[in-house]
Motif scaffolding. Structure first.
Motif, mmCIF file in Angstrom:
data_model
loop_
_atom_site.group_PDB
_atom_site.id
_atom_site.type_symbol
_atom_site.label_atom_id
_atom_site.label_comp_id
_atom_site.label_asym_id
_atom_site.label_seq_id
_atom_site.Cartn_x
_atom_site.Cartn_y
_atom_site.Cartn_z
ATOM 1 N N ALA A 179 38.089 110.652 45.035
ATOM 2 C CA ALA A 179 38.705 111.667 44.179
ATOM 3 C C ALA A 179 37.656 112.358 43.324
ATOM 4 C CB ALA A 179 39.762 111.011 43.292
ATOM 5 N N VAL A 180 36.689 111.585 42.879
ATOM 6 C CA VAL A 180 35.629 112.139 42.039
ATOM 7 C C VAL A 180 34.761 113.092 42.857
ATOM 8 C CG1 VAL A 180 33.624 111.588 40.635
ATOM 9 C CG2 VAL A 180 35.628 110.087 40.573
ATOM 10 N N ILE A 181 34.440 112.669 44.067
ATOM 11 C CA ILE A 181 33.638 113.523 44.945
ATOM 12 C C ILE A 181 34.366 114.843 45.169
ATOM 13 C CG2 ILE A 181 32.703 113.762 47.266
ATOM 14 C CD1 ILE A 181 32.381 110.707 47.311
ATOM 15 N N GLU A 182 35.642 114.698 45.468
ATOM 16 C CA GLU A 182 36.460 115.887 45.719
ATOM 17 C C GLU A 182 36.453 116.809 44.504
ATOM 18 O OE1 GLU A 182 38.469 118.108 48.373
ATOM 19 O OE2 GLU A 182 37.604 116.130 48.721
ATOM 20 N N GLU A 183 36.563 116.190 43.373
ATOM 21 C CA GLU A 183 36.586 116.957 42.123
ATOM 22 C C GLU A 183 35.267 117.702 41.922
ATOM 23 O OE1 GLU A 183 35.972 115.730 37.618
ATOM 24 O OE2 GLU A 183 37.503 114.516 38.608
ATOM 25 N N LYS A 184 34.185 117.034 42.233
ATOM 26 C CA LYS A 184 32.872 117.648 42.029
ATOM 27 C C LYS A 184 32.655 118.822 42.981
ATOM 28 C CE LYS A 184 31.712 114.874 38.843
ATOM 29 N NZ LYS A 184 31.598 115.387 37.467
ATOM 30 N N VAL A 185 33.170 118.653 44.201
ATOM 31 C CA VAL A 185 33.038 119.732 45.171
ATOM 32 C C VAL A 185 33.920 120.911 44.754
ATOM 33 C CG1 VAL A 185 33.384 120.388 47.575
ATOM 34 C CG2 VAL A 185 32.502 118.136 47.031
ATOM 35 N N LYS A 186 35.097 120.576 44.309
ATOM 36 C CA LYS A 186 36.047 121.608 43.847
ATOM 37 C C LYS A 186 35.457 122.390 42.674
ATOM 38 C CE LYS A 186 39.948 121.785 46.113
ATOM 39 N NZ LYS A 186 40.765 120.548 46.225
ATOM 40 N N ALA A 187 34.804 121.665 41.794
ATOM 41 C CA ALA A 187 34.245 122.286 40.596
ATOM 42 C C ALA A 187 33.304 123.419 40.959
ATOM 43 C CB ALA A 187 33.523 121.229 39.762
ATOM 44 N N ILE A 188 32.542 123.206 42.020
ATOM 45 C CA ILE A 188 31.594 124.235 42.443
ATOM 46 C C ILE A 188 32.337 125.462 42.959
ATOM 47 C CG2 ILE A 188 29.711 124.756 44.046
ATOM 48 C CD1 ILE A 188 28.926 122.778 41.889
ATOM 49 N N SER A 189 33.325 125.197 43.816
ATOM 50 C CA SER A 189 34.052 126.323 44.389
ATOM 51 C C SER A 189 34.787 127.103 43.308
ATOM 52 C CB SER A 189 35.039 125.821 45.448
ATOM 53 O OG SER A 189 36.040 125.042 44.844
ATOM 54 N N GLU A 190 35.296 126.387 42.327
ATOM 55 C CA GLU A 190 35.994 127.068 41.237
ATOM 56 C C GLU A 190 35.034 127.907 40.404
ATOM 57 O OE1 GLU A 190 38.131 124.033 39.175
ATOM 58 O OE2 GLU A 190 39.501 123.772 40.877
ATOM 59 N N LEU A 191 33.859 127.347 40.233
ATOM 60 C CA LEU A 191 32.840 128.077 39.467
ATOM 61 C C LEU A 191 32.482 129.386 40.165
ATOM 62 C CD1 LEU A 191 31.323 127.466 36.837
ATOM 63 C CD2 LEU A 191 29.468 126.559 38.210
ATOM 64 N N ILE A 192 32.411 129.307 41.487
ATOM 65 C CA ILE A 192 32.087 130.511 42.250
ATOM 66 C C ILE A 192 33.231 131.519 42.136
ATOM 67 C CG2 ILE A 192 31.680 131.423 44.570
ATOM 68 C CD1 ILE A 192 30.430 128.594 45.200
ATOM 69 N N LEU A 193 34.427 131.009 42.345
ATOM 70 C CA LEU A 193 35.595 131.902 42.365
ATOM 71 C C LEU A 193 35.856 132.521 40.992
ATOM 72 C CD1 LEU A 193 37.959 129.767 44.623
ATOM 73 C CD2 LEU A 193 36.889 131.937 45.229
ATOM 74 N N SER A 194 35.693 131.722 39.966
ATOM 75 C CA SER A 194 36.004 132.207 38.627
ATOM 76 C C SER A 194 35.015 133.283 38.165
ATOM 77 C CB SER A 194 36.021 131.044 37.637
ATOM 78 O OG SER A 194 34.728 130.482 37.569
ATOM 79 N N ASN A 195 33.892 133.359 38.840
ATOM 80 C CA ASN A 195 32.916 134.378 38.475
ATOM 81 C C ASN A 195 32.900 135.533 39.474
ATOM 82 O OD1 ASN A 195 31.213 133.460 36.005
ATOM 83 N ND2 ASN A 195 31.515 131.627 37.234
ATOM 84 N N GLY A 196 34.019 135.724 40.087
ATOM 85 C CA GLY A 196 34.151 136.887 40.959
ATOM 86 C C GLY A 196 33.548 136.720 42.323
ATOM 87 N N GLY A 197 33.216 135.490 42.667
ATOM 88 C CA GLY A 197 32.634 135.255 43.990
ATOM 89 C C GLY A 197 33.699 135.075 45.046
ATOM 90 N N LYS A 198 33.246 135.086 46.275
ATOM 91 C CA LYS A 198 34.179 134.904 47.380
ATOM 92 C C LYS A 198 33.596 133.855 48.317
ATOM 93 C CE LYS A 198 34.967 137.613 51.064
ATOM 94 N NZ LYS A 198 34.937 138.931 51.701
ATOM 95 N N ILE A 199 34.357 132.842 48.597
ATOM 96 C CA ILE A 199 33.845 131.793 49.479
ATOM 97 C C ILE A 199 34.089 132.208 50.919
ATOM 98 C CG2 ILE A 199 34.154 129.420 50.243
ATOM 99 C CD1 ILE A 199 34.659 128.728 47.289
#
Lengths: 232, 75
Positions: free
Chosen positions: A17-37
């Motif tokens: 769950a922690v690993i998942e959270e850490k990976v999610k955190a990155i994607s959210e950081l990208i998305l929240s700053n106007g990025g597109k995955i």
């Protein structure tokens, strides 16, 4: 907006769950700053080439994202501070993602074996009789159940070729060895030896058929034949 | 025979590969020796462009612990 590729390693010893959270955190950081995955790729837990912080494994995840360059320091800062992140690397991605990740993954051919050519050219002169003979011996052992016999056969063939004055002889010997390998009968072998000595070959024939233990005897036999060859 | 050494062709040019992924350990392995050193161009036969890309890829892979800086026995 530029295409970036961010890869990072998360401590695999932490809970899933922690690993998942850490990976999610990155994607959210990208998305929240106007990025597109564009693509998410997870290599999962794999062995590290060298230990990092005394850990030998790491959880790899990759994001291919289109982002503004202002996101990069944020990502960098986030992963530097987060203790679960072992390594991270962001590169500007200049290739077609489909060719790196997708089904169109570029096919890489294995390099040609450079060393192969040399022994071949060298072997043409001298040990031709040796190398193919042994290969045939292998094929013999695969087809026929008797393993030691063909080995002994090749030995006799070699010894015969060595003693024979004419160099064409070994080629003839190998041909007969071919015939032997195809039929998997040992009786053909003496035919090769007949060039050197007829009577002796008949005796050797029987011995070959009899048992495997007499391989040693067979080795001695050709030695006996040698002087006779010289006489011939 | 020995004098006739044919010129090696860059394998990446041959296969029309322009980007070398640093995560492709299997590919990078082929261009490093057992110690993890990058093979020289004269050995690998790569063209200048691809050798440069390869070097970059190997170095990135080393940072990300995909490739080793040095083989295990010498570390």
């Amino acid at each position: 907006m530029i295409l970036y590729e961010t890869t990072f390693i998360v401590n695999p010893q932490s809970e899933d769950a922690v690993i998942e959270e850490k990976v999610k955190a990155i994607s959210e950081l990208i998305l929240s700053n106007g990025g597109k995955i564009v693509r998410e790729d997870r290599m999962g837990t794999r062995r590290l080439a060298y230990p990092i912080n005394k850990l030998h494994q790491g959880y790899y995840a990759t994001f291919l994202h289109e982002s503004d360059k202002s996101v990069l320091p944020l990502l960098d800062r986030h992963m530097k501070l987060g203790e679960e992140y072992m390594r991270h690397l962001t590169i500007r991605f200049e290739a077609d993602p489909e060719r790196v990740y997708g089904d169109k993954k570029e096919d890489y051919k294995a390099p040609r074996e450079i060393t192969k050519r040399k022994p071949d050219s060298d072997s043409k002169k001298e040990p031709v009789s040796e190398t193919p003979a042994t290969e045939e011996a292998d094929s013999l052992s695969e087809t026929a159940e008797i393993k030691i016999v063909p080995a002994a056969v090749t030995e006799t063939a070699d010894s015969a070729s060595e003693t024979a004055e004419i160099k064409i002889a070994p080629a003839a010997v190998t041909e007969t060895a071919d015939g032997a390998s195809e039929t998997a009968e040992i009786k053909f072998v003496p035919a090769a030896v007949t060039e050197t000595a007829d009577s002796e070959s008949e005796t050797t024939k029987i011995e070959i058929v009899s048992s495997t233990d007499e391989a040693a005897v067979k080795e001695q036999k050709p030695a006996d034949e040698k002087p006779e060859d010289e006489e011939l | 025979m020995a004098m006739m050494r044919r010129r090696k062709i860059c394998r990446f040019c041959e296969n029309k590969i322009y980007y070398l992924d640093y995560k492709d350990e299997k590919m990078l392995r082929r261009f490093t020796n057992e110690r993890g050193k990058i093979l020289a161009r004269r050995i690998s036969g790569n063209c200048a462009i691809h050798q440069r890309n390869l070097t970059r890829a190997v170095k990135r892979a080393r940072v990300m612990a995909i490739m080793a800086f040095a083989s295990e026995s010498y570390r």
